[in-house]
Design a protein around this motif. Sequence first.
Motif, PDB file in Angstrom:
ATOM      1  N   LYS A 137       0.336  -1.194  -0.049  1.00  0.00           N
ATOM      2  CA  LYS A 137      -0.324   0.075  -0.237  1.00  0.00           C
ATOM      3  C   LYS A 137       0.902   1.313  -0.190  1.00  0.00           C
ATOM      4  N   ILE A 156       1.541   9.470  -7.806  1.00  0.00           N
ATOM      5  CA  ILE A 156       0.830   8.762  -8.295  1.00  0.00           C
ATOM      6  C   ILE A 156       0.563   8.205  -9.652  1.00  0.00           C
ATOM      7  N   GLU A 160       1.296   3.285  -9.196  1.00  0.00           N
ATOM      8  CA  GLU A 160       0.416   2.941 -10.596  1.00  0.00           C
ATOM      9  C   GLU A 160       0.862   1.765 -10.652  1.00  0.00           C
ATOM     10  N   GLY A 163       2.488  -0.788  -9.550  1.00  0.00           N
ATOM     11  CA  GLY A 163       1.179  -1.982  -8.908  1.00  0.00           C
ATOM     12  C   GLY A 163       0.609  -1.658  -7.620  1.00  0.00           C
ATOM     13  N   LEU A 164       1.808  -0.626  -7.613  1.00  0.00           N
ATOM     14  CA  LEU A 164       0.425  -0.323  -6.289  1.00  0.00           C
ATOM     15  C   LEU A 164      -0.491   0.878  -6.155  1.00  0.00           C
ATOM     16  N   TYR A 165      -1.770   0.181  -6.466  1.00  0.00           N
ATOM     17  CA  TYR A 165      -3.215   1.246  -7.221  1.00  0.00           C
ATOM     18  C   TYR A 165      -3.432   1.719  -5.747  1.00  0.00           C
ATOM     19  N   GLU A 166      -4.771   2.966  -6.455  1.00  0.00           N
ATOM     20  CA  GLU A 166      -5.227   3.365  -4.788  1.00  0.00           C
ATOM     21  C   GLU A 166      -4.589   3.709  -3.419  1.00  0.00           C
ATOM     22  N   ILE A 196      -7.726  11.487  -5.616  1.00  0.00           N
ATOM     23  CA  ILE A 196      -7.206   9.894  -4.752  1.00  0.00           C
ATOM     24  C   ILE A 196      -7.910  10.367  -3.335  1.00  0.00           C
TER      25      ILE A 196
END
Lengths: 264, 91
Positions: A137, A156, A160, A163-166, A196
């Motif tokens: 995260k 951001i 992403e 691979g670290l979404y949200e 976000i």
Amino acid sequence: MGEVIVVTSGKGGVGKTTTTANIGAGLASMGCKVALVDADIGLRNLDVVLGLENRIVYDIVDVTSGNCRLRQALIKDKRLEGLHLLPAAQTKDKTAVSPEQMRELCGELKKEFDYIIIDCPAGIEQGFRNAVAGAEKAVVVTTPEVSAVRDADRIIGLLEAAGLYEPKLVINRIRLKMVRQGDMMSIEDIIDILAIDLLGVIPEDELIVITTNRGEAVVLDQNSRSGQAYRNITRRILGEEVPMVNLEEEDGFLKKLRKIIGLK
Amino acid sequence: MLEFLSRLFSRDNGSKNVAKERLRLVLVHDRTSISPQLLETLKADLIQVVSNYMEIDESALEVNLDSSGNTVALVANIPVKGMKRTANRRI
């Protein structure tokens, strides 16, 4: 199995290390077993912010290069049960650790700790790639300035791509008086631009300077607004629903006056 | 005096609006700097779709993002060698 969270920002000086230290101390004060990892190799600072600078024997590069065991390098905080620090190396550079080694290290730490919080260096080069490699995260720290928000937007995108979404947003050093005067971007403005989720807002507070001077965490101060803000962030990380404190509460008088004279 | 009062009490004249507008413009440009890899994928997809209808010169195909002012456009230059009969039949 623990959870690995990276604290990042792109721009330097927005409060990554302070945020890492306070989230860590906050989680530990609520009974979690926490490992803080300083990934800013060559410019280590998390140790001084936490007041642990005199207790360093081994560092992260000693661990990854096999000079010592992980357990030997972890510093246990004496004031907060459960808080541990893996310090960065000061005499090496960012290439001393590889993303693969970081992933391995995080996997190791996850077995023993509830939360692993990684303090990411500023920038988007190897140091950033190392710091995010083992993370699950991400928290993005920004301040209400054009440069910091721009860098946050870039980060951001890069998170992403990794691979670290949200990722979740922390807005630091907001000055309510200036927001009210229309001279500082508001929380809504920044959320609107970055699109976000918000994790929390920290008001500008002299107490942060004072506690950092002493090597203490403001999150443990029960009477300050910034301490409360960091406690709320901690509780949100633990999965609690904590309402955002209305930071515009002192707005009443000016708002009424504005209405009376017919200005917006 | 009135100007001073309106500056004091109005939200609209604050410098935050300048900040927001500048930020918005800067991000339009920042966000369009897509990776070459993504552009290549887009190119391949475009070739596939357009080839259903016409014969194109794949080697001379150009795809770029063009940003001027505060707008961004996807500009594709696809040389057509001929139409496909099958495409007509489909309609």
